[in-house]
Design a protein around this motif. Structure first.
Motif, short mmCIF file in Angstrom:
data_model
loop_
_atom_site.label_atom_id
_atom_site.label_comp_id
_atom_site.label_asym_id
_atom_site.label_seq_id
_atom_site.Cartn_x
_atom_site.Cartn_y
_atom_site.Cartn_z
N HIS A 103 17.39 -31.88 -55.07
CA HIS A 103 16.72 -33.04 -55.66
C HIS A 103 15.94 -33.86 -54.64
N GLU A 104 16.46 -33.97 -53.42
CA GLU A 104 15.81 -34.84 -52.44
C GLU A 104 14.82 -34.09 -51.55
N CYS A 105 15.00 -32.77 -51.39
CA CYS A 105 14.17 -32.02 -50.43
C CYS A 105 13.40 -30.86 -51.07
N LYS A 106 13.71 -30.55 -52.33
CA LYS A 106 13.11 -29.39 -53.02
C LYS A 106 13.37 -28.10 -52.22
N ALA A 107 14.64 -27.95 -51.83
CA ALA A 107 15.04 -26.78 -51.03
C ALA A 107 16.51 -26.47 -51.32
N LYS A 108 17.07 -25.55 -50.54
CA LYS A 108 18.47 -25.17 -50.73
C LYS A 108 19.25 -25.35 -49.43
N LEU A 109 20.54 -25.60 -49.58
CA LEU A 109 21.40 -25.80 -48.40
C LEU A 109 21.74 -24.49 -47.70
N GLN A 110 22.10 -23.45 -48.47
CA GLN A 110 22.69 -22.25 -47.86
C GLN A 110 21.80 -21.63 -46.77
N PRO A 111 20.46 -21.51 -46.99
CA PRO A 111 19.64 -20.92 -45.92
C PRO A 111 19.71 -21.71 -44.60
N ASN A 148 13.95 -27.97 -39.81
CA ASN A 148 14.84 -28.15 -40.96
C ASN A 148 15.73 -26.91 -41.19
N GLY A 149 15.56 -25.89 -40.36
CA GLY A 149 16.47 -24.73 -40.43
C GLY A 149 16.19 -23.79 -41.58
N TYR A 150 14.94 -23.77 -42.06
CA TYR A 150 14.63 -22.91 -43.21
C TYR A 150 13.98 -21.59 -42.79
N GLU A 151 14.03 -21.26 -41.51
CA GLU A 151 13.45 -20.02 -41.01
C GLU A 151 14.14 -18.81 -41.65
N SER A 152 13.37 -17.76 -41.89
CA SER A 152 13.99 -16.51 -42.35
C SER A 152 14.73 -15.87 -41.17
N ALA A 153 15.59 -14.90 -41.49
CA ALA A 153 16.31 -14.20 -40.43
C ALA A 153 15.33 -13.52 -39.47
N GLU A 154 14.25 -12.96 -40.03
CA GLU A 154 13.23 -12.30 -39.19
C GLU A 154 12.59 -13.28 -38.22
N CYS A 155 12.32 -14.47 -38.72
CA CYS A 155 11.67 -15.49 -37.88
C CYS A 155 12.59 -15.89 -36.72
N VAL A 156 13.88 -16.09 -37.02
CA VAL A 156 14.83 -16.43 -35.95
C VAL A 156 14.90 -15.29 -34.93
N ALA A 157 14.92 -14.06 -35.42
CA ALA A 157 14.98 -12.91 -34.50
C ALA A 157 13.74 -12.89 -33.59
N GLN A 158 12.58 -13.22 -34.14
CA GLN A 158 11.34 -13.23 -33.37
C GLN A 158 11.37 -14.31 -32.27
#
Ligand code: SF4
Length: 345
Positions: A197-205, A165-175
């Protein structure tokens, strides 16, 4: 249990998880939003390390990845848990299992048997797979397990794939750099409201992760599950495809998949996506300049196949998850010689 990566120890026995964009602050004895990472006496543990709930050799086309080792199989694993709570989740029985079940207390309900990374890689080899996919639920939340599997997989010549879902932190992607060969990232909508509302998350990350993965050289394909009345607004799709073509690349394949009512949408939610809505979205993608747009979950539709954007020749024929004729030659169109982006071996 396995100690988690990416966290800070704080005062009063609390910890801050840095694995995904939720950045959960977790008090002693509590778990994060994903429900599979627990603070035990000031130490953060993964509760699902080595506990797969699924393990199947799937066609790589099922991920979906259409420009990555076409016609091969990918050994596909998951654990329970997810950092999103999508009301329409297509795999909610395992992703939301802990949230939905009292059995989700540590020591019970974590599902699956024990399978250390060595066993996963051996199973992938035995079943003739070319890669391992970390999929079905959200691979980020079982990252320690995936990470150890990825290292072993590379040693054995297998590639690694995240369906995320693309919610990895920058550190996680680097790893992941140098270990993760490909990712299919869900871009579920181009709306903060939808994510909230539908995913309980944010788009920007998610947008940030897409840019980071692309910059890191991970082969990237993007999927949008089109839900009638929820994320199929034409102006929003124009914005979404402009982001893909402009901020990533016109060469990033975009899959637009038909949704079937599941989980909370089973009762009174939108009906299945009609083919005409998928076709309209694909046309918007092409107008935005995307060169490879694909229909998903529409067996036999013309837009499941790859054609050369230069001369229009048919390159790879597909129906749902099976590959028919593959005319590609060394990653090029056999008729006009145009290089087609992807990982072909
Ligand atoms: S991985 Fe889980 S515990 Fe960590 S920040 Fe994300 S949701 Fe919270």
């Amino acid at each position: 249990m396995h100690e988690a990566m990416f966290y800070d120890k704080l005062e009063e026995g609390k910890v801050r998880c840095r694995l995904c964009a939720h950045a959960c602050l977790i008090a002693a004895g509590k778990r994060g939003i994903c429900m599979v990472r627990q603070n035990q006496a000031g130490v953060l543990y993964s509760l699902v390390y080595g506990k797969p709930i699924a393990g199947n050799p799937d066609p790589i086309e099922k991920k979906p990845l259409f420009h990555f080792q076409p016609g091969t199989h990918s050994y596909s694993i998951a654990t329970v848990g997810c950092n999103f709570q999508c009301a329409f989740c297509q795999n909610w029985d395992i992703s939301q299992h802990l949230r939905e079940s009292e059995a989700g207390i540590p020591g019970g309900g974590l599902g699956g048997g024990e399978a250390p990374p060595e066993q996963i890689v051996a199973q992938a080899e035995r079943s003739g797979c070319s890669s391992i996919s970390y999929t079905y639920t959200e691979p980020t939340i079982y990252f320690e397990y995936a990470y150890d599997c990825m290292k072993l997989a590379h040693e054995r010549g297998l590639k690694n794939v995240f369906v995320t879902n693309g919610y990895e932190s920058a550190e996680c992607v680097a790893q992941c750099q140098g270990l993760l060969d490909a990712a299919n990232v869900d871009l579920k909508a181009m709306s903060e409201e939808f994510y909230k509302h539908e995913c309980k998350a944010k788009l920007q990350p998610v947008l940030d992760t897409l840019k980071r993965m692309h910059a890191a050289g991970i082969w990237l394909e993007v999927t949008t599950l089109l839900i009638p009345g929820k994320n199929d607004d034409q102006a929003e799709l124009k914005e979404l495809t402009a982001f893909l073509a402009g901020e990533l690349s016109p060469l990033v394949p975009w899959h637009v998949s038909a949704y079937t009512p599941r989980y909370k949408y089973r009762h009174g939610g939108p009906g299945r996506t009609p083919a005409v809505s998928i076709e309209r979205a694909l046309a918007i993608g092409k107008e935005a300049g995307l060169q490879y747009v694909y229909a998903g979950n529409l067996a036999g539709h013309d837009s499941e196949s790859t054609t050369c954007p230069e001369c229009g020749a048919s390159l790879i024929a597909r129906s749902l998850f099976s590959v028919g004729k593959n005319r590609m030659k060394d990653g090029k169109c056999p008729d006009c010689g145009k290089q087609i982006p992807g990982v072909w071996r």
